[in-house]
Scaffold this active site. Structure first.
Site, mmCIF file in Angstrom:
data_model
loop_
_atom_site.group_PDB
_atom_site.id
_atom_site.type_symbol
_atom_site.label_atom_id
_atom_site.label_comp_id
_atom_site.label_asym_id
_atom_site.label_seq_id
_atom_site.Cartn_x
_atom_site.Cartn_y
_atom_site.Cartn_z
ATOM 1 N N ASP A 51 40.120 41.738 31.421
ATOM 2 C CA ASP A 51 41.520 41.765 31.855
ATOM 3 C C ASP A 51 41.883 40.431 32.509
ATOM 4 O O ASP A 51 43.048 40.202 32.861
ATOM 5 C CB ASP A 51 41.823 42.968 32.759
ATOM 6 C CG ASP A 51 41.012 42.981 34.045
ATOM 7 O OD1 ASP A 51 40.117 42.122 34.200
ATOM 8 O OD2 ASP A 51 41.268 43.856 34.894
ATOM 9 N N SER A 52 40.893 39.515 32.607
ATOM 10 C CA SER A 52 41.186 38.129 32.974
ATOM 11 C C SER A 52 42.196 37.541 31.996
ATOM 12 O O SER A 52 42.796 36.502 32.275
ATOM 13 C CB SER A 52 39.904 37.289 32.973
ATOM 14 O OG SER A 52 39.199 37.444 31.767
ATOM 15 N N ASP A 90 37.868 45.630 28.795
ATOM 16 C CA ASP A 90 38.141 46.019 30.179
ATOM 17 C C ASP A 90 39.186 47.123 30.238
ATOM 18 O O ASP A 90 40.175 47.092 29.497
ATOM 19 C CB ASP A 90 38.708 44.811 30.947
ATOM 20 C CG ASP A 90 37.692 44.209 31.889
ATOM 21 O OD1 ASP A 90 36.689 44.879 32.217
ATOM 22 O OD2 ASP A 90 37.898 43.048 32.289
ATOM 23 N N LYS A 120 34.659 48.544 30.065
ATOM 24 C CA LYS A 120 34.157 48.148 31.385
ATOM 25 C C LYS A 120 35.179 48.577 32.425
ATOM 26 O O LYS A 120 36.380 48.430 32.210
ATOM 27 C CB LYS A 120 33.929 46.634 31.461
ATOM 28 C CG LYS A 120 33.553 46.141 32.851
ATOM 29 C CD LYS A 120 33.020 44.719 32.846
ATOM 30 C CE LYS A 120 34.069 43.657 32.847
ATOM 31 N NZ LYS A 120 34.967 43.675 34.017
ATOM 32 N N GLU A 122 35.849 48.655 36.876
ATOM 33 C CA GLU A 122 35.430 48.126 38.173
ATOM 34 C C GLU A 122 35.246 49.252 39.181
ATOM 35 O O GLU A 122 36.041 50.196 39.212
ATOM 36 C CB GLU A 122 36.507 47.157 38.701
ATOM 37 C CG GLU A 122 36.720 45.949 37.809
ATOM 38 C CD GLU A 122 37.796 45.000 38.324
ATOM 39 O OE1 GLU A 122 38.315 45.207 39.456
ATOM 40 O OE2 GLU A 122 38.114 44.053 37.597
ATOM 41 N N GLU A 189 29.580 40.465 40.000
ATOM 42 C CA GLU A 189 30.427 39.270 40.149
ATOM 43 C C GLU A 189 30.424 38.792 41.602
ATOM 44 O O GLU A 189 30.687 39.573 42.532
ATOM 45 C CB GLU A 189 31.860 39.586 39.689
ATOM 46 C CG GLU A 189 32.794 38.397 39.857
ATOM 47 C CD GLU A 189 34.122 38.522 39.128
ATOM 48 O OE1 GLU A 189 34.353 39.527 38.433
ATOM 49 O OE2 GLU A 189 34.937 37.582 39.264
HETATM 50 O O1 KIV Z 1 38.012 40.113 33.208
HETATM 51 C C1 KIV Z 1 36.984 39.418 33.100
HETATM 52 O O2 KIV Z 1 36.947 38.380 32.424
HETATM 53 C C2 KIV Z 1 35.787 39.852 33.816
HETATM 54 C C3 KIV Z 1 34.664 38.882 33.927
HETATM 55 C C4 KIV Z 1 34.986 37.850 34.930
HETATM 56 C C5 KIV Z 1 33.379 39.555 34.191
HETATM 57 O O3 KIV Z 1 35.753 40.943 34.307
#
Ligand code: KIV
Length: 282
Positions: A51-52, A90, A120, A122, A189
């Site tokens: 989600d970056s 994510d 993924k 969090e 992280e």
């Molecule tokens: O969103 C992302 O790119 C991440 C990485 C920094 C692990 O969660």
């Protein structure tokens, strides 16, 4: 045999085997078809549609505004570019925190519509039930502990996590809890290197570090960071493996100069037609 032929599809089984064999696992982010194809062809084993993307592709200042639609759109594009890497998508902010039901439905959408092989999310013990339910729906889950950017406002900024006795103990316990809930791997992280190494020893699923030292089972980076595509921004944990940002900017400037000077396109870039066709036009 060509490298391409020797590669195999990476799955939850191959990354688990890598941990057992003490082989490091590689992961990079990707958000579109062409970059995913390059990363896959380079032999990277896991691709994270992070989600970056909210920050590096969409220009938001954090990841909070990313939607399920954004994630599905980008995950589909990545999945089309990948042959061998395991694609992890994510779960964006509030796509799973609201309820276990939402978590399963949205994880399912990332797999069904986005064609991800895993999702993924969090957080630790507070999402154990969500991880268990998603796993029970046959959707592999990668956990994410330490600095979890969706909790940016709760943390009061992007800070290294797990430094106090209490915080370190909680992180270790969270890792054990999400493993027990069914997570197939966990991203650590911005966690002190010694703590990340200890977590890696104590749990049986692979740890993938970003700012967590070399003791993790694998590493992940955001590709724009490792290619230096944003000249002015370099977190401490990033190593620049290329200076692609400068090269791209130079190429764009050269293109502009040649277009303005009339030297591009040259003869070899143009298509021919017989002169008499042109001459007969009126
Ligand atoms: O969103 C992302 O790119 C991440 C990485 C920094 C692990 O969660």
């Amino acid at each position: 045999m060509e490298l391409e032929e020797r590669r195999m599809k990476n799955t939850v089984v191959t990354i688990q085997k890598a941990k057992e064999n003490k082989e490091k696992v590689t992961m990079l982010t990707a958000y579109d078809y062409s970059m995913a194809k390059l990363i896959d062809e380079a032999g990277i084993e896991m691709i994270l549609v992070g989600d970056s993307l909210g920050m590096v592709m969409l220009g938001y200042e954090d990841t909070l505004s990313v939607t399920m639609e954004d994630m599905i759109h980008h995950t589909r594009a990545v999945a089309r570019g990948v042959k061998n890497a395991m694609v992890v998508a994510d779960m964006p902010f509030l796509s799973y925190q609201t309820s276990v039901y939402d978590a399963v439905c949205n994880a399912g959408r990332l797999m069904k519509e986005g064609r991800a092989q895993a999702v993924k999310l969090e957080g630790g013990r507070e999402f154990a039930e969500h991880i268990r339910a998603i796993t029970n729906a046959s959707i592999p889950v990668v956990g994410h502990l330490g600095l979890t950017p969706q909790s940016l406002n709760a943390f009061g900024g992007f800070k290294v996590q797990g430094k106090t006795q209490e915080a370190a103990q909680k992180l270790l316990e969270d890792a054990r809890i999400i493993e027990e809930a069914g997570a197939v791997a966990v991203v650590l992280e911005c966690v002190p290197a010694k703590l990340a190494s200890l977590v890696t020893e104590k749990i049986h699923i692979p740890t993938i570090g970003i700012g967590a030292g070399a003791g993790c089972d694998g590493q992940v980076l955001v590709y724009q960071d490792m290619l230096a595509m944003f000249g002015d921004f370099k977190p401490k944990f990033v190593k620049r493996f290329g200076e692609i940002g400068t090269q791209m900017k130079e190429a764009f400037q050269k293109y502009s100069e040649e277009v303005k000077a009339g030297t591009f396109p040259a003869e070899e870039h143009t298509f021919k037609i017989e002169d008499d066709v042109i001459e007969k036009l009126y």
